[in-house]
Design an enzyme around this catalytic site. Structure first.
Site: not given
Ligand code: GLC
Length: 584
Positions: A55, A59, A128, A230, A284, A351-352
């Site tokens: 898809d 996953d 997370d 997070d 975080e 990933h940010d």
């Molecule tokens: C954290 C995550 C990010 C997300 C944000 C809101 O910073 O790493 O990817 O967009 O929180 O949850």
């Protein structure tokens, strides 16, 4: 004679004191040892790792099919970005059911199989926890917005319209940066620091907190090994909603972070949940000062155990480059502050942010591979737990989209809309996104040179970096000099040398604009790290405090022998070398 007895006696005293202090510092270190300090964490972005059903979206079954790859890396733990039910407004950071798996990712059965498969391979799993906000499609929010008297109403923050316009609050993702969204049903505004589909949870409500703690236990009882909290630094709000001064959004963490009751909630969470398990707990965002970070993670605080701060990430956001001295000073400031108390996560990408090689290295054809290995060396030789982002072990680089339609990230898309609406310079914005957009790290993992890089048999949810033909697992596994082979070697090195985990860090020649030079020392073990952050080749003179007479090369990102004589070493562009050396 007298003198010589005196001297012997002094030497003896010195020896005893030295042994004692060494022993006590070793004991101190031993008593502070923890699996989560020794672990190398591999951050895995599930949406882009491996698609098992065509898809176009990665996953859990896909990850399961690659467990042996994870094992081959030698990493100790995997952190998965959110895998819970979500309408994916912000790629899973908008959770609609905390106790279920996102449909696109699979089922709870798949999750159980994944966890068992990781544990069988002695790899731990970190999940997370997105607890500052939920999705607006969460049942709690649906209930809450159905009426002002609904029992779930206080799970969120509301501002009734009869009070007039709410005090302005900044939203990270909103097109108008307005964190209050009007809801016509109950004639009130709700708060969303992130997107409109990510309403902030009301942590001041004890019922909500207890419900969250139960949910955390649900996952921990399944046997997961850690939690990444997070954006939790924003969880506690000042509900008097006082007005912030003009321009406060430029220092947003100062205003949004470390809210009035944050520590009270973390202590409660620790007592009720965390303390009952031997888990890694990652903050975080760690406030805006070293003191804020210590308050979150120092052992005697009984809150979380590792600070994932943003000061390094905040360096290098300018496409024109950054100063190595700034990077060194930031790493050094944090390390020295955390030398005796607390613990840090070490990372250069996630990933940010963009790919580390594009941001801190040099992603040209000539230097991509060397600079990527150099950055890997930095991460693996610092004190703190390495958090290594998937694909960086292949030397993956920014995709640099030309077209807004190629982007998938709400942050980029909404910022684009906002720039357009304000009539600002769209081209400058687009150029900058090539450098900083979060989508640069979110492109699919590059498994092989087949169509779609072996990621999917369908149409990938986001384009694949065209360099996948050469930058991929199959090609790199065959090449002993590849980024991947280097990554495995340095992970094994870190695992075999406790000095790389616990050893004291000391920086040298901090004002040098090209070289990062530091040592790590633990009892009798000492390691010297030299990183040439430039495209120049030159001979570098190592500080004479460092005794390199019996230096033994441990790892080198270039092939061939690297000569080190009389504390002089010739370094090639982006060369990184690590030596075992003598004590001074
Ligand atoms: C954290 C995550 C990010 C997300 C944000 C809101 O910073 O790493 O990817 O967009 O929180 O949850």
């Amino acid at each position: 004679m007298r003198n010589s007895i005196g001297l012997t006696f002094t030497c003896l005293i010195f020896f005893v004191i030295n042994c004692f202090s060494q022993q006590s510092s070793n004991n101190n270190k031993a008593s502070r040892a923890a699996w989560w300090k020794e672990a190398v964490v591999y951050q895995l972005y599930p949406r882009s790792f491996k698609d098992s059903d065509g898809d176009g979206v990665g996953d859990l079954k896909g990850i399961i099919s690659k467990l042996d790859y994870l094992k081959s890396l030698g990493v100790d733990a995997v952190w998965l970005n959110p895998i819970f039910s979500s309408p994916n407004d912000d790629n899973g950071y908008d959770i609609s059911d905390y106790r279920n798996i996102m449909k696109e990712f699979g089922t709870m059965k798949d999750f159980d199989e994944l966890l068992a498969g990781l544990h069988k391979r002695k790899i731990k799993l970190i999940l997370d926890m997105v607890l500052n906000h939920s999705s607006d499609e969460h049942e709690w929010f649906k209930q809450a917005k159905s009426s002002r008297t609904n029992p779930y109403r206080n799970y969120y923050h509301w501002w009734p319209e009869e009070k007039g316009k709410p005090t302005p609050r900044y939203s990270f993702f909103d097109v108008n940066n307005d964190a209050w969204k009007y809801d016509a049903t109950t004639k009130s505004y709700y708060l969303h620091y992130f997107s409109q589909k990510q309403p902030d949870l009301n942590w001041e409500n004890e019922k909500l907190r207890n419900e969250v703690y139960d949910m955390m236990k649900f996952w921990l009882d399944k046997g997961i090994d850690g939690l990444r909290m997070d954006a939790f630094q924003y969880a506690s709000k000042d509900t008097t909603w006082k007005k912030y001064p003009e321009g406060y959004e430029k220092e947003i963490i100062k205003y949004y972070g470390m809210g009035p009751n944050l520590h009270q909630y973390l202590k409660e969470m620790n007592k009720t949940v965390i303390s009952k398990y031997n888990v890694m707990t990652v903050a975080e965002g760690a406030g805006s000062t070293l003191e804020d970070a210590h308050a979150l993670v120092d052992e005697d605080r009984h809150e979380l155990n590792m600070a994932y701060h943003f000061e390094i990430m905040d360096i290098g956001n300018d496409p024109r480059g950054y100063k190595l001295t700034d990077l060194k000073k930031a790493f050094t400031r944090w390390d020295y502050s955390f030398a005796d108390k607390g613990w840090l996560a070490i990372f250069l990408s996630n990933h940010d942010v963009p790919r580390m090689v594009s941001k801190y290295g040099n992603d040209s054809l000539q230097f991509r591979s060397y600079s990527s290995k150099l950055l890997t060396t930095l991460i693996m030789t610092m004190r703190g737990t390495p958090f290594y982002f998937n694909g960086d072990e292949l030397g993956m680089s920014n995709i640099k989209f030309n077209n807004i339609d190629d982007y998938r990230d709400i942050a980029t898309i909404n910022a684009y809309k906002s720039i357009k609406a304000k009539g600002e310079d769209v081209q400058t914005f687009m150029d900058k996104q090539k450098f900083i957009s979060r989508d640069n790290t979110r492109t699919p993992f590059q498994w092989d040179a087949s169509p779609n890089a072996g990621f999917t048999t369908g149409k990938p949810w986001i384009n694949i970096n065209p360099n996948y033909k050469t930058v991929n697992v199959v090609t790199e596994e065959k090449n002993p000099s590849s980024e991947l082979s280097y990554f495995k070697k340095i992970v094994a090195l870190r695992k075999s040398m406790p000095v790389l985990v616990y050893g004291d860090y000391k920086v040298f020649d901090i004002e040098n604009p090209d070289i990062y030079c530091y040592t790590r020392t633990d009892g009798k073990d000492k390691v010297l790290v030299l990183l040439n952050f430039s495209t120049k080749a030159f001979t570098y003179t190592i500080d004479k405090q460092i005794n390199t007479t019996a230096a033994k090369l441990l790892i080198n990102n270039y092939n061939g022998v690297t000569a080190l004589t009389n504390n002089k070493i010739s370094l090639k562009p982006w060369q990184s070398v690590v030596f075992k050396i003598n004590q001074p």
